[in-house]
Design an enzyme around this catalytic site. Structure first.
Site, PDB file in Angstrom:
ATOM      1  N   GLU A  81       0.703  -1.395   0.012  1.00 44.67           N
ATOM      2  CA  GLU A  81      -0.065  -0.199   0.148  1.00 44.67           C
ATOM      3  C   GLU A  81       0.674   1.147  -0.009  1.00 44.67           C
ATOM      4  O   GLU A  81       2.055   1.117   0.628  1.00 44.67           O
ATOM      5  CB  GLU A  81      -1.219   0.379   1.389  1.00 44.67           C
ATOM      6  N   LYS A 265      -7.507  -0.265  11.371  1.00 45.45           N
ATOM      7  CA  LYS A 265      -6.772  -1.014   9.908  1.00 45.45           C
ATOM      8  C   LYS A 265      -5.099   0.078   9.606  1.00 45.45           C
ATOM      9  O   LYS A 265      -4.182  -0.304   9.086  1.00 45.45           O
ATOM     10  CB  LYS A 265      -7.726  -0.996   9.104  1.00 45.45           C
ATOM     11  N   ASP A 281       4.488 -14.194  12.804  1.00 45.99           N
ATOM     12  CA  ASP A 281       3.187 -14.687  12.312  1.00 45.99           C
ATOM     13  C   ASP A 281       1.821 -13.231  11.659  1.00 45.99           C
ATOM     14  O   ASP A 281       1.254 -12.977  13.297  1.00 45.99           O
ATOM     15  CB  ASP A 281       2.637 -15.534  12.479  1.00 45.99           C
ATOM     16  N   HIS A 379      -2.031  10.499  -0.689  1.00 52.17           N
ATOM     17  CA  HIS A 379      -2.356   9.396  -1.038  1.00 52.17           C
ATOM     18  C   HIS A 379      -1.936   9.130  -2.944  1.00 52.17           C
ATOM     19  O   HIS A 379      -1.479   8.728  -3.354  1.00 52.17           O
ATOM     20  CB  HIS A 379      -3.352   8.717  -0.724  1.00 52.17           C
TER      21      HIS A 379
END
Length: 423
Positions: A81, A265, A281, A379
């Site tokens: 991202e 998130k 992990d 972004h």
């Protein structure tokens, strides 16, 4: 001495960046080579998972400017991202003005669960287990002499009763196990397997599931930062406006799970990328984080944002952090080994402290953008490059096509194709 302040890093070529990292963190050609090749061959991958047919690569970037507990650290981040590495780096730069990130961890305690079914009297069985607690802990403690040598091993035993479930009542025995610098799944699962027959003999029931819990709420990492309000000002936004906007955005996530899911998130954008880079992990970390976010009965923000008595912005983040630097992919994947070496960490606790700091930085980056210019402006330019490449641009044309789309505020593949044809 490692420095995380490397001027002009963004504008360097890939080879120049590698050389800067080699100079800053004493990386060797094999270390850097692991990142060039992706770290492992298809043959090595064939021994890691099943049905291997090839490799899948993700970009590896370096977050700059981080100071954690007074120590500069270069942070490897693996993800696809755009804007995440840049955002975390810039927030870390702002945080330096307030002393960087202060982080702590609890002892590396993991929980192994044993589900005991077919028990006639749950309360009686619970007390019988507690009567044999010392014996059970001694048995679990004898399983891994190497772990015990380094100070790890069994710490406690807890028994929980579930009276009502789709199959009726059953017991759950929790083995609390100190795994030191490992993530801990193998050690804990082995200990649970060893204890199962003894618990069956004590209770007269059957130990059904026996497995580690990824809600590692005994293994917590915490980070905080203080950003001087004057450092928050930019363009037409005053420091107070930015501060209050971030706090208001946090308040939204604190009360609304729909917002909290996206808010968290953003935290995990930072957390997961370092977890992946170090061969840990990330799925376990994600599961533990989101379960922890609902620990008080409703899903909410993992972070908090407010202000201190001087009006400075104060952020905190607390979450489970079951990461290791021994065992698993961390020890067999050369790229992961190079990432750990780059950060100079010697313990799993140090790694966890860096990761939680990155999560807090990335959370602030997202909130700052949302509360001021909107998430798309910063972004857009980074995303535009991906769109340009998808349209077929290569070399210098990537930047030209991306720049034109940003000026037009139209970042779409059809427009990229039109611009590319005109060039």
């Amino acid at each position: 001495m490692t420095t995380s302040r490397i001027s002009g890093f963004y504008n360097m070529t890939i080879e120049e960046r590698r050389q800067k990292l080699a100079d800053a963190a004493a990386l060797t050609p094999p270390d850097l080579g692991a990142w060039t090749s992706g770290g492992i061959s298809a043959e090595a991958a064939d021994h890691m998972i099943e049905n291997v047919v090839g490799m899948h690569s993700l970009p590896l970037g370096i977050a700059l400017n981080f100071m954690v507990n007074g120590k500069d650290v270069l942070v490897p981040m693996t993800l696809e991202e755009p804007s995440v590495v840049a955002g975390a780096s810039f927030m870390a730069k702002l945080a330096r003005a307030g002393g960087g990130y202060q982080a702590t961890t609890t002892d590396p305690l993991m929980i192994g669960q044993m589900q005991v079914i077919n028990v006639t009297n749950l309360n009686e069985a619970k007390l019988k287990i507690y009567e044999k607690k010392a014996e059970l802990l001694a048995e679990a403690d004898s399983i891994d002499p190497i772990l015990k040598k380094f100070g790890g091993g069994a710490r406690d035993l807890e028994v929980r009763i579930f009276n009502d479930s789709p199959i009726g009542g059953f017991l759950v025995v929790h083995l609390i196990y100190d795994v030191r610098d490992a993530m801990g799944a193998n050690a804990v699962n082995t200990a649970c397997e060893r204890l199962a027959p003894k618990i069956e003999a004590i209770t007269g029931g059957k130990v059904h599931l026996r497995i580690l819990s990824n809600l590692a709420d005994r293994r917590i990492a915490r980070a905080r930062c203080t950003i001087p309000v004057k450092s928050l000002a930019f363009d037409n936004f005053s420091g107070e406006q930015v501060r209050d906007g971030i706090i208001a955005a946090y308040a939204f996530a604190a009360v609304d799970p729909y917002r909290a899911a996206t808010h968290n998130k953003g935290i995990m954008n930072g957390v997961d990328s370092v977890v992946i880079a170090t061969g840990n992990d990330w799925r376990a970390i994600e599961a533990g984080a989101h379960a922890y976010a609902v620990k008080n009965g409703h899903y909410t923000s993992l972070s908090t944002w407010g202000k201190d008595s001087e009006g400075n912005l104060v952020g905190t983040l607390e979450m489970p952090m079951a990461v290791g630097i021994v065992g698993g992919a961390t020890k067999v994947h050369p790229a992961a080994q190079a990432a750990v070496k780059l950060m100079g960490v010697k313990t799993a606790s140090e790694l966890a402290e860096i990761i939680v700091s990155v999560g807090l930085a990335q959370n602030m980056a997202a909130l700052r953008a949302l509360a001021t210019e909107g998430i798309q402006r910063g972004h857009m330019s980074l995303h535009a490059r991906q769109v340009a490449i998808a349209a077929g641009a290569t070399g210098e044309l990537v930047e030209k096509v991306a720049a034109q789309m940003v000026v037009e505020k139209v970042v779409r593949i059809d427009r990229a194709e039109e611009i590319l044809k005109s060039l």
